[in-house]
Design a protein around this motif. Structure first.
Motif, mmCIF file in Angstrom:
data_model
loop_
_atom_site.group_PDB
_atom_site.id
_atom_site.type_symbol
_atom_site.label_atom_id
_atom_site.label_comp_id
_atom_site.label_asym_id
_atom_site.label_seq_id
_atom_site.Cartn_x
_atom_site.Cartn_y
_atom_site.Cartn_z
ATOM 1 N N ALA A 128 48.576 49.943 25.970
ATOM 2 C CA ALA A 128 49.506 49.222 26.840
ATOM 3 C C ALA A 128 50.541 50.180 27.417
ATOM 4 O O ALA A 128 50.853 50.133 28.609
ATOM 5 C CB ALA A 128 50.192 48.105 26.063
ATOM 6 N N LEU A 129 51.048 51.088 26.574
ATOM 7 C CA LEU A 129 52.050 52.040 27.045
ATOM 8 C C LEU A 129 51.465 52.991 28.086
ATOM 9 O O LEU A 129 52.121 53.334 29.067
ATOM 10 C CB LEU A 129 52.611 52.832 25.857
ATOM 11 C CG LEU A 129 53.575 52.049 24.952
ATOM 12 C CD1 LEU A 129 53.911 52.846 23.702
ATOM 13 C CD2 LEU A 129 54.851 51.696 25.704
ATOM 14 N N MET A 130 50.210 53.401 27.872
ATOM 15 C CA MET A 130 49.588 54.316 28.833
ATOM 16 C C MET A 130 49.260 53.605 30.137
ATOM 17 O O MET A 130 49.396 54.164 31.221
ATOM 18 C CB MET A 130 48.318 54.925 28.243
ATOM 19 C CG MET A 130 48.615 55.932 27.140
ATOM 20 S SD MET A 130 47.129 56.788 26.603
ATOM 21 C CE MET A 130 46.859 57.902 27.969
ATOM 22 N N LEU A 131 48.834 52.351 30.002
ATOM 23 C CA LEU A 131 48.450 51.573 31.179
ATOM 24 C C LEU A 131 49.619 51.448 32.155
ATOM 25 O O LEU A 131 49.441 51.449 33.371
ATOM 26 C CB LEU A 131 47.983 50.184 30.736
ATOM 27 C CG LEU A 131 47.505 49.252 31.846
ATOM 28 C CD1 LEU A 131 46.302 49.847 32.546
ATOM 29 C CD2 LEU A 131 47.158 47.890 31.274
ATOM 30 N N PHE A 132 50.797 51.359 31.609
ATOM 31 C CA PHE A 132 51.995 51.205 32.417
ATOM 32 C C PHE A 132 52.075 52.296 33.492
ATOM 33 O O PHE A 132 52.547 52.056 34.607
ATOM 34 C CB PHE A 132 53.216 51.244 31.499
ATOM 35 C CG PHE A 132 54.513 51.050 32.213
ATOM 36 C CD1 PHE A 132 54.826 49.823 32.784
ATOM 37 C CD2 PHE A 132 55.420 52.090 32.318
ATOM 38 C CE1 PHE A 132 56.017 49.650 33.442
ATOM 39 C CE2 PHE A 132 56.624 51.914 32.978
ATOM 40 C CZ PHE A 132 56.915 50.691 33.540
ATOM 41 N N GLY A 133 51.568 53.487 33.151
ATOM 42 C CA GLY A 133 51.593 54.590 34.098
ATOM 43 C C GLY A 133 50.844 54.304 35.387
ATOM 44 O O GLY A 133 51.097 54.922 36.416
ATOM 45 N N ALA A 134 49.913 53.344 35.348
ATOM 46 C CA ALA A 134 49.150 53.031 36.545
ATOM 47 C C ALA A 134 49.948 52.146 37.503
ATOM 48 O O ALA A 134 49.576 51.978 38.646
ATOM 49 C CB ALA A 134 47.847 52.333 36.162
ATOM 50 N N PHE A 135 51.034 51.578 37.024
ATOM 51 C CA PHE A 135 51.757 50.600 37.830
ATOM 52 C C PHE A 135 53.037 51.140 38.449
ATOM 53 O O PHE A 135 53.582 50.545 39.358
ATOM 54 C CB PHE A 135 52.119 49.374 36.985
ATOM 55 C CG PHE A 135 50.939 48.586 36.554
ATOM 56 C CD1 PHE A 135 50.423 47.580 37.364
ATOM 57 C CD2 PHE A 135 50.316 48.839 35.349
ATOM 58 C CE1 PHE A 135 49.333 46.855 36.981
ATOM 59 C CE2 PHE A 135 49.215 48.116 34.958
ATOM 60 C CZ PHE A 135 48.717 47.123 35.774
ATOM 61 N N ILE A 136 53.535 52.253 37.923
ATOM 62 C CA ILE A 136 54.856 52.683 38.380
ATOM 63 C C ILE A 136 54.790 53.183 39.823
ATOM 64 O O ILE A 136 53.771 53.697 40.268
ATOM 65 C CB ILE A 136 55.422 53.812 37.484
ATOM 66 C CG1 ILE A 136 54.426 54.976 37.430
ATOM 67 C CG2 ILE A 136 55.742 53.303 36.113
ATOM 68 C CD1 ILE A 136 55.019 56.227 36.853
ATOM 69 N N PRO A 137 55.868 52.985 40.577
ATOM 70 C CA PRO A 137 55.927 53.614 41.883
ATOM 71 C C PRO A 137 56.171 55.102 41.646
ATOM 72 O O PRO A 137 57.080 55.475 40.899
ATOM 73 C CB PRO A 137 57.131 52.946 42.542
ATOM 74 C CG PRO A 137 57.974 52.466 41.412
ATOM 75 C CD PRO A 137 57.079 52.230 40.244
ATOM 76 N N PHE A 138 55.339 55.938 42.261
ATOM 77 C CA PHE A 138 55.422 57.354 41.907
ATOM 78 C C PHE A 138 56.731 58.001 42.351
ATOM 79 O O PHE A 138 57.064 59.083 41.887
ATOM 80 C CB PHE A 138 54.212 58.106 42.458
ATOM 81 C CG PHE A 138 52.932 57.728 41.757
ATOM 82 C CD1 PHE A 138 52.851 57.793 40.368
ATOM 83 C CD2 PHE A 138 51.832 57.297 42.460
ATOM 84 C CE1 PHE A 138 51.699 57.433 39.704
ATOM 85 C CE2 PHE A 138 50.662 56.940 41.802
ATOM 86 C CZ PHE A 138 50.594 57.003 40.423
ATOM 87 N N GLN A 139 57.469 57.328 43.216
ATOM 88 C CA GLN A 139 58.765 57.877 43.621
ATOM 89 C C GLN A 139 59.643 58.168 42.406
ATOM 90 O O GLN A 139 60.463 59.070 42.428
ATOM 91 C CB GLN A 139 59.495 56.891 44.543
ATOM 92 C CG GLN A 139 59.040 56.928 45.982
ATOM 93 C CD GLN A 139 57.672 56.277 46.178
ATOM 94 O OE1 GLN A 139 57.196 55.546 45.326
ATOM 95 N NE2 GLN A 139 57.043 56.581 47.304
#
Lengths: 297, 368, 300
Positions: A128-139
């Motif tokens: 779940a913690l790693m998956l979060f990385g797919a959702f963040i705005p890369f800014q």
């Protein structure tokens, strides 16, 4: 996708039915035009001379087909001050995309496998913690990433870009393989364990050969994403190390001299060609990736 | 209420023929069961009657009217599906009313019909729930309710009980039969379960490969199967089919070869005439497991014949015990009383009631 | 077996048991560092007075106050709102319509689907470049309409500060609506046939079947396509850069281009960080409830 079965339901076949059918095809046709027209315009424009562009309209066919614009876009158009066309930047993109796709896919596969088939306490939380990385705005990671690349001595280089794409692609490749391995029966892994195979033995001999479709989907997805990326490319590379998307944007927005729309269009098609080709050849897997991307958002 | 008539019904999907010219007359108020192995076309036939598939040839008449081009909603039918097909986003009440809403039935009538059916099926307390909140058995009831509430002339059931556990299935079976007796509507019911077929039907149509092999009362189908397919399909465990040669030996006999000793079954009296042209040729003898019991257990006066066989397997089922033995190259089953103590590997003397034996021509598969 | 050999075996077993964790941990550590570490850094910087160089002295909410007082940020937010609303609404409407139309037993469905979906394979930069040419005020659509006899036709949205944001919507919808179509078509195909048959027997025609039975079942698809589109919209950067470059002036700026411009062109790190944090917060507001319900659903 299979055709839905209730196709055979008996309906009253009257004039109304036929009119509806005609309307249906008309609407579908209009939308086909809507989606295809821009591609046609790009193509037609790229094959015209500048004179013809000035005298004709968007949709008029080229009277005299010329590949000058293509040659220029490929080999001699100016990107900033350098006038070598897109060729060196295509090469940059290839150098970036191949390792980034390979590494992120391989790591995603191992990671997804470890998280589903060797479930240890906390595996779900880690996922779940790693998956979060797919959702963040890369800014939100641009500034620290730029500084980190500087510290690592990778600033402005293709290698730096490979690192960035691998790190931020990992969340997605892991998700992909995790979803796939969830569908693989635990019994297979249990049986292999009883047969004496270890973590990597099971992975390479049993799980990986089964995962071929997932690998294809992931590779195609990652390839499209990374090839089409602009944000990381423009933020972390300079001049000679730009990927092709950044170079294309520079070609189009070079303000010196006459605006060469035919060269712009040829450059755009050249940039789009690799991903379009993948789409045409492996559309089925591309669509599957999109569907899986639905989970990602 | 309505009769149904099928006239040379054909259905092709592309080039595959699924229904190959079926004729059938169903009287008003009959309970017809279509039974057969999977892929025999029974569900397709039901869908054709419903109007959910379009005919490739022939005609379907409901209540005397040709309905080939009539949409399902105007055929005065209702259907219960295998998956129940409840609308997941609608409450039970809305699921059941939907058919009345689309037909603009007045509110008052809707409410009355709904209340009546809900009471009949004991689902009054479930009306405000969504299908997702119901158990399998409750969903099944709601699916039936949705069909009943519109009071159609014909009910169609497509394997409605196959998703239920064994106990519920038997309960619902009884309930469906009770409903039919009470409402007296025409029912066409598809199943692959022959027990369901036997218990429910007023007439059974046994289907295979797009054809109706036999159409008759359950008793007919069980006692007088027209061919090897029907004989083998109906009955559990299925009928034992021994292949043998017809010989003359104080009357006509069927000689079944076996390494453990030849058995000469006397051909039953009523079949002697039909079997005589086969003298010296092969015939197939059909014996149901219950026709082979312990010696002396048959009612006196039956046409009995006895033989010994080594028992390979003993399978107690509770009310009966199945004895598995080998004869003529097949595994045969005899059904004996659990009191008849038998142990594996010992010889057992069977007595056969030959008057219940069937004889089939191996070339055509037809009963003599 | 000797004592040493026993101990060796035990150690190997322990290693085997820990191996999955050993494999996962560097990847997890990388993700902690590159995602959470970086977010923390950005959040921290947004509370400092950082300008060209990062400063680590906390300065409260000053950057946020500055950010919200910047007219360009207000324009960016306004644009985001317009873009998000229209982009999501149009993509969903077109996607649902096309999916339903394609579900009507069309023989050449595969080919049509390919046509509808190919823009998704393109880079937003390519899309932007193409539409920039098509919408070109002199030589583009305007010229085309003139040649077709509409002499008075004017189309200058690309250079009109009031209308330029709508050109971004046009190009964005062109690229992404096929995706929504694909999602809905897959959804429609997964509806149990028997439910559609049941609706036919209940007397519902095709329109009523879709409106009253099928589309309500599609609720999860509506939700996930909303999430995807919102996510795309909030992150949209490439398209704006390629199509309008944020212009004319900063009329088509969006939070993503605002952040990039403040971070890399104007080197106002603190303000850039604050705008990035605002973007993160917006996305979290959309995604966390969704993710929560998804994961809870998956655990059931």
């Amino acid at each position: 996708m299979t055709q839905t079965a209730p196709a055979g339901i008996v309906r009253r076949k009257g004039l109304r039915h036929r009119l509806m059918r005609i309307l249906l095809f008309a609407v579908l046709g209009v939308f086909c035009l809507y989606y295809l027209l821009p591609l046609f315009i790009m193509m037609a424009t790229s094959l015209k001379s500048l004179d013809e562009i000035r005298t004709g309209t968007l949709v008029s066919l080229p009277r005299q087909i010329t590949f000058d614009a293509w040659l220029k876009a490929w080999g001699s158009a100016c990107v900033g001050v350098r006038c070598d066309g897109l060729k060196p930047y295509i090469w940059n993109s290839v150098l970036m995309v191949v390792p980034a796709v390979a590494i992120s896919t391989a790591l995603g596969a191992v990671n997804g496998y470890a998280l589903t088939k060797w479930r240890f306490p906390g595996a779900n939380t880690i996922f779940a913690l790693m998956l979060f990385g797919a959702f963040i705005p890369f800014q939100v990671v641009l500034l620290p990433m730029a500084r980190t690349l500087g510290v690592l001595g990778l600033a402005g280089s293709v290698s730096g870009l490979i690192l960035v794409h691998t790190v931020y692609g990992l969340a997605f490749t892991t998700l992909f393989f995790r979803n796939f391995f969830m569908g693989v029966s635990d019994g297979i892994v249990q049986a292999a364990k009883i047969d004496g195979a270890g973590f990597f033995g099971i992975f390479s001999q049993i799980v990986l050969p089964m995962a071929l479709p997932a690998i294809v989907v992931t590779v195609i997805w990652q390839f499209t994403q990374i090839w089409n990326d602009f944000l990381f490319g423009v933020a972390f590379t300079v001049g000679d190390s730009n990927p092709v998307t950044v170079a294309l944007n520079n070609v189009v927005n070079t303000s010196t001299g006459v605006k060469e729309y035919n060269v712009d269009m040829a450059a755009a098609i050249i940039t789009a060609l690799p991903t379009l080709l993948v789409y045409v050849l492996a559309g089925k897997y591309f669509v599957r990736g999109l569907a899986a991307g639905a989970v990602k958002g | 209420m309505a009769s149904i008539r099928l006239d040379k019904v054909w259905k092709k999907f592309g080039t595959t023929e699924v229904i190959k010219g079926i004729d059938m007359s169903i009287r008003e108020g009959e309970f017809i069961v279509l039974v057969g192995p999977s892929g025999c076309g029974k569900s397709t036939l039901l869908n054709l009657i419903a109007g959910l598939e379009t005919l490739s040839g022939g005609g379907i008449f409901i209540g005397g009217d040709l309905v080939n081009d009539i949409p399902p909603k105007d055929r005065d039918i209702a259907m219960v599906f295998q998956s129940y097909a409840l609308y997941p986003t609608k409450s039970v009440r809305d699921n059941m009313s939907f058919g009345m809403v689309t037909r603009h039935v007045p509110q008052g009538e809707q409410a009355a019909a709904l209340a009546e059916v809900a009471e009949l099926l004991h689902i009054e307390t479930l009306l405000d729930r969504k299908p997702g909140q119901l158990s399998g058995g409750q969903r099944q009831r709601v699916a039936m309710g949705r069909a009943l509430v519109r009071k159609p002339a014909v009910f169609l059931f497509d394997e409605p009980l196959s998703n239920l556990d064994a106990k519920l299935r038997i309960e619902m079976r009884t309930e469906i039969k009770r409903l039919h007796q009470r409402l007296g509507k025409t029912i066409v019911y598809v199943t692959h379960d022959q027990i369901e077929a036997m218990t429910l039907a007023s007439r059974i149509a046994v289907m295979d490969n797009g054809h109706v092999r036999q159409f008759g009362s359950p008793e007919d189908i069980y006692e007088r199967p027209v061919d090897l397919f029907v004989a083998g399909f109906i009955g559990s465990p299925s009928m034992n089919l021994f292949k043998g040669r017809v010989t003359e030996q104080s009357g006509l006999r069927l000689q079944v070869e076996d390494p453990a000793g030849v058995v000469h079954f006397p051909i039953p009296k009523n079949l002697q005439d039909a079997a005589s042209p086969f003298l010296g040729r092969e015939l197939i003898l059909g014996l149901r497991p219950e026709a082979m019991v312990r010696e002396g257990a048959h009612r006196p006066g039956s046409e009995t014949f006895s033989f010994d066989r080594m028992i390979d397997v003993v399978e107690p089922t509770g009310p009966d015990t199945m004895l598995v033995f080998t004869l003529g190259g097949i595994e045969a089953i005899g059904r004996v009383d659990p009191q008849d103590k038998v142990s594996v590997g010992t010889k057992f003397r069977f007595e056969v009631d030959m008057s219940r034996a069937k004889m089939f021509d191996p070339a055509t598969g037809l009963h003599l | 077996m000797s004592q040493a050999a026993k101990r060796g075996l035990a150690a190997r077993r322990l290693f085997e048991r820990l191996l999955p964790r050993i494999v996962v941990s560097p990847l997890f550590a990388a993700s902690l560092f590159f995602v959470y570490g970086f977010i923390a850094w950005t959040v921290y910087i947004s509370f400092t007075r950082s300008g060209v160089l990062p400063s680590y002295t906390l300065d409260g909410l000053s950057q946020y106050i500055r950010l919200w007082a910047t007219p360009r940020w207000q324009v960016a937010l306004g644009n985001l709102f317009i873009f998000c609303t229209l982009f999501i609404a149009l993509c969903t409407a077109i996607g649902v319509l096309l999916a339903i139309l394609l579900d009507q037993r069309i023989r050449i469905e595969g080919a049509i689907r390919t046509v509808y979906l190919y823009p998704m394979a393109l880079s937003f930069i390519v899309t932007g470049t193409a539409w920039k040419w098509i919408l070109n005020p002199g030589l583009g659509i305007e010229r085309l309409m003139h040649s077709m006899g509409f002499a008075g036709f004017r189309f200058d949205w690309l250079v009109n500060p009031k209308m330029a944001i709508y050109t971004v919507v046009i190009a964005g919808v062109w690229q992404s609506s096929g995706y929504v179509m694909a999602l809905f078509l897959a959804g429609l195909r997964s509806v149990d046939d028997e439910i559609i048959k049941a609706a036919a027997i209940d007397g519902a025609g095709p329109l009523r079947t879709y409106a009253s039975v099928v589309l309500p079942i599609m609720r999860p698809v509506f939700l996930s396509s909303f999430i995807i589109l919102a996510h795309l919209a909030i992150k949209s950067f490439d398209l704006v850069v390629a199509l309008t470059g944020g212009g004319p002036g900063y009329a088509t700026d969006m939070p993503a281009t605002f952040m990039y411009s403040f971070a890399f062109q104007r080197s106002e790190l603190g303000t850039a960080a604050a705008s990035a944090v605002m973007m993160l917060a917006t996305i979290l507001a959309v995604i966390v409830p969704y993710l929560y319900s998804e994961l809870r659903g998956a655990n059931k």
